[in-house]
Scaffold this active site. Structure first.
Site, mmCIF file in Angstrom:
data_model
loop_
_atom_site.group_PDB
_atom_site.id
_atom_site.type_symbol
_atom_site.label_atom_id
_atom_site.label_comp_id
_atom_site.label_asym_id
_atom_site.label_seq_id
_atom_site.Cartn_x
_atom_site.Cartn_y
_atom_site.Cartn_z
ATOM 1 N N GLY D 148 -9.213 10.083 -5.475
ATOM 2 C CA GLY D 148 -7.933 9.187 -5.681
ATOM 3 C C GLY D 148 -8.450 7.746 -5.406
ATOM 4 C CB CYS D 149 -6.589 5.246 -7.127
ATOM 5 S SG CYS D 149 -5.771 4.959 -5.883
#
Lengths: 345, 345, 345, 345
Positions: D148-149
């Site tokens: 995920g970012c």
């Protein structure tokens, strides 16, 4: 009707003062000064004000100020304020100073973060102008040191917790984010549209000069010396500050106790609005207003409480709060001239 | 004190009406309606209004509206207005309608750009609510069709030139640029932040539905049928419209005649500010206000005159103008509740 | 491998040149100069370039430039270019000049809008670097005057119509809108984030210095002297120009003839993309690229054609076009180093 | 040449994959799928890609994917990925999955924050695709769960400190700020331009689903279970994440030890750039690139270390990292196709 003047009116906080005072039912703005713009009409310099203020910038002469005003807002850079404020006090004027020069109880602290103080003898009589903490003192003050924008947002987020001793003061971390107008109106590469737009950054990490101001007030509330970690960031927007404040709960503290602390501390504060537990504010909902909106959440997993506060940095973080202080110092209702709704969208 | 209500209050123009009315000294907002939000508190839906309005959205019942208000703002989509407005007029309410449904003198024009009109019989009695053109008619109107945002900016830029016959009406070109709030509050890909931010585009080139509205009023001013070329564009900002209007001067017209036309036409218009010849306005200087600021320049090389007008699309382009119309219809001063300074920065 | 250098590399067009050249498969950037930054590493000045360019700014010494490069990009302010370019040509270097100093055929025109020209004798040999118009001349040029950003967008929108004589050249109006990077990297109040953000304005109405450059090229295409009305505006975004160009069709011209003119004129232009009739581009779709995207519509009601063009002002409007010219001057494929996709979102 | 396909290519991470792959010298994009857009040409849906990709969206048929590609990027919503990924693995395809479905070692953790897992048997073989931590494992993986970012930005900021045991893992607080593209391309009120622009807010405080992903990796690095306080915020810009990570130093740890930890941990990481101690990055300097830039400062007064990391959420936080994983899984150089300079300004 309070007669007022603004010394140093050509910057953003000066403009915001003019905007608010132009719609204040009980204040009369009689004089605005600016060394750089003296002789220039305000509405030529700033066309937005056509029809709202017909004043012309003047040179900051203390005698002229004393003849035109009962109270002066000094919206000057740090250090320049120290030159003018004593002259105004001598002439029996009340002063709300928007610089950092009269925010500190201890000249030594000021001097270690700013520069030599020229009038340390005035500091004991100066009141820190955060109405939620010092309302009664402000009412009788002749000199108010108007709080910094970051400190306003952080102190209001933390005061209820510290005053009820619900948190460990050694664990306080404030992560703050400000719109660009906080940097003032001076031209520099750092505020060039293309350098700021579509970017986000931290700055002055661990060395911002608002740190000692925050620590002074939090220490006073806690009754002990507090060191805080404070990190400011720059948001690509014009107005607004959001501070996210972290701390560890003392043993035995429950979410309900946290809720109660906020509600009781701000029971009579017209400019603090509580979103409540697990509801968080957006800077947009206070834009152009004197509100500080607060939300919080206790994280049971880590035993921390996260508080989020939002203000408009130019209004509550500077000029709106200054007018609120003027109201209190002049026997006017706290909300006078500050009761318009926030700007949205 | 005028008692008012807003039908369709959950969109941006509804919100802007609430904001203005919450600070209006002679109007009392008693009821707000929204089919989608009925039962919901306004300040829960929109936290910015905490402390400014304690109303709850209600279902738009005409009888209830008639019992609570003397005048109703209908801020509904086109077509929905046609269903409610007749019911309100029957109950003796005055109406300011913010949709396009009552802006046209000729039902045929409306029908060729929108849809079938349900109450064409009301059109002859409806007044086009642009105070600079129809102030006296508005004062006695019971139904005002509040102008569109683009038409407001373009008609005000052009009226002095047409009314003095200084330009060739066949050469009119309006190049307009609007902030995103003009698209309303409904979610769609077209207003997604990442689709709009950092981009600029034209849209509905040659087919925007404000075209016939502009042409109706310009033709009336010119005393002849005018076709205009109108191109709207989307600016990555929230509020504001700037229109750049081009036309060719008639033979013998001098720059001084152009100047004089603007100054005389707007001699008694409190909400039009003239920057003058060769000085041009920025949308920022009218944000949050009901002003239209105008600048112009005669280009002797091409014998054209370029006029630039700026408004806040939500205030002068919708809700501020609607309140101005309410003032006129209610015997109040034109500027009542609309005299706060623009928002800057 | 072409060896190149950039004189005046510290501004936005300099940076954009470095960015493009750092990924160009057939060019080798050997030297960058800046009087102000001489001695400073590029990647300290501009951390984005760490890992992409390890050069250090140098003083702009012509002999050093001649030893390091075959071709020099001069990205200097107007007037400064005139001092350096002759020195470079003397040393047998090819030059792509990004200033206005070598864009004009007629020194008199240059002098009436800019200042005295120091080397008018070089103008006859300088080629105006718009590949769609002068591709073959550029291939053999030693000095290319790289077009201005606004002229690029306007000339490409208009050339097909003028070259086929489909429009009345006396009716041309160009309404252009530019992102803020067009103003350069110098700090000033005019590019202060808070002065630009959330505002939209026209500037230099009727007096922008790109006017004679546009008129030179359009007149050449039309075979007659053309005066155009040109109005630039500032958009609160970093990159992009959109020009909306209006003109009246000649009698008998049909929409199909307009379509055909665009398609045939740009049949072999790799960097022009046609959206077609009634489809209009957004600046976002060309950001970071060398494309010019075009859409148009004939309005039968007014017998006008509206053309919308978009470019990235720093890429197609300056540095990308300069690299394209370098490619042509060096016998490389026109698209070399310029074939990455636009940046979106 | 690696043959690849993208399943779920119509969102922002899909587009970013197409952009990167269109300029990748060793990958060939052969198929893009989208249930909603099947049959539509990419460059009609997204005009920016004209000239760069001539594919048409297809229905996500596993057999077709297997015939066209060696490796598939699945850029589908959580849960949808679980349906397709097993089908692809069965057909001997390699998969880089951009959803959360294959990021967790423990299906129970996934299920407590997301939903029931359909293929828990695949989790042990799935590699968490953060090259700085798992480079060698990724090289031989058949299924990579792309991080995920937010986790990417936080783990990279923290890993050196935890791996050398320089900090107290119980004190970790991550305050993250993301651009709006992180919310995806779906239309909703939450991403409406006027709701986001000029505002700043925290969201999902204490309950964001990236929390367990961050904790999984930090716990693994620390060799003990870690609970972190994580607060995401929304920045009014399109791209970029900045995380400010706070923790308390263990006794005896010096600033030099902190510096050394970062330098040694990232000695061979081509996509991590160290600003160093007391120098802090801006998201602008990594925009459009796969870099993570890091700065840090030890605050001796509070014995805390503050680390600031920046990434582009769509590139390093999603699609760039996915291509980097593809490179590693395919025996290509880690930087292949990812070596263009960041986009600035």
């Amino acid at each position: 009707m309070v007669r007022v003047a603004i010394a140093g009116a050509s910057g953003y906080t000066g403009f915001e003062l003019i905007r608010i005072l132009s719609q204040h039912p009980q204040a009369e703005l009689n004089m605005i000064t600016s060394r750089g713009q003296a002789g220039q009409r305000l509405d030529a310099f700033y066309p937005a004000f056509r029809g709202h203020c017909s004043l012309t910038f003047e040179y900051p002469d203390p005698d002229k100020l004393a003849s035109e005003a009962d109270l002066v807002f000094t919206a000057l850079p740090h250090q320049a304020a120290m030159d003018l404020v004593p002259e105004l006090l001598k002439r029996n004027l009340k002063v709300v100073d928007l610089s950092a020069d009269y925010r500190f109880r201890d000249a030594g602290v000021y001097e270690s973060w700013y520069q030599k103080h020229k009038t340390p003898e005035l500091l004991p009589g100066a009141i820190y102008g955060l109405p939620e903490l010092y309302r009664e003192h402000i009412k009788t003050a002749r000199l108010v040191g108007n709080p910094g924008c970051y400190p306003t947002s952080i102190i209001l987020a933390t005061a209820p917790l510290l005053s009820k001793a619900l948190i460990d003061p050694g664990t306080l971390i404030a992560d703050s984010k400000s719109g660009v107008s906080g940097a003032g109106r001076g031209a520099s590469l750092g505020v060039h549209f293309c350098e700021v737009n579509e970017g986000f950054k931290a700055y002055k990490v661990g060395e911002h000069r608002h740190t000692p101001e925050i620590e002074q007030e939090l220490s006073f509330l806690a009754g002990q010396k507090i060191n805080i970690t404070f990190t400011p960031h720059l948001v690509p927007m014009t107005r607004g500050i959001l501070s996210t404040v972290y701390s560890s709960l003392q043993d035995g503290v429950t979410p309900a106790m946290v809720d109660e602390a906020f509600h009781s501390f701000y029971a009579n504060a017209p400019f603090v609005r509580l979103c409540g537990s697990k509801a968080f504010p957006d800077t947009l909902q206070v834009r152009g207003s004197n509100y500080c909106d607060l939300g919080w959440r206790v994280d049971e997993r880590t035993r921390r409480v996260v508080v989020v506060s939002v203000i408009d940095n130019l209004t509550r973080g500077a000029s709106g709060q200054a007018v609120c202080n003027m109201n209190l110092m002049s026997g006017l209702p706290e909300e006078s001239g500050l009761d318009t709704a926030p700007w949205q969208p």
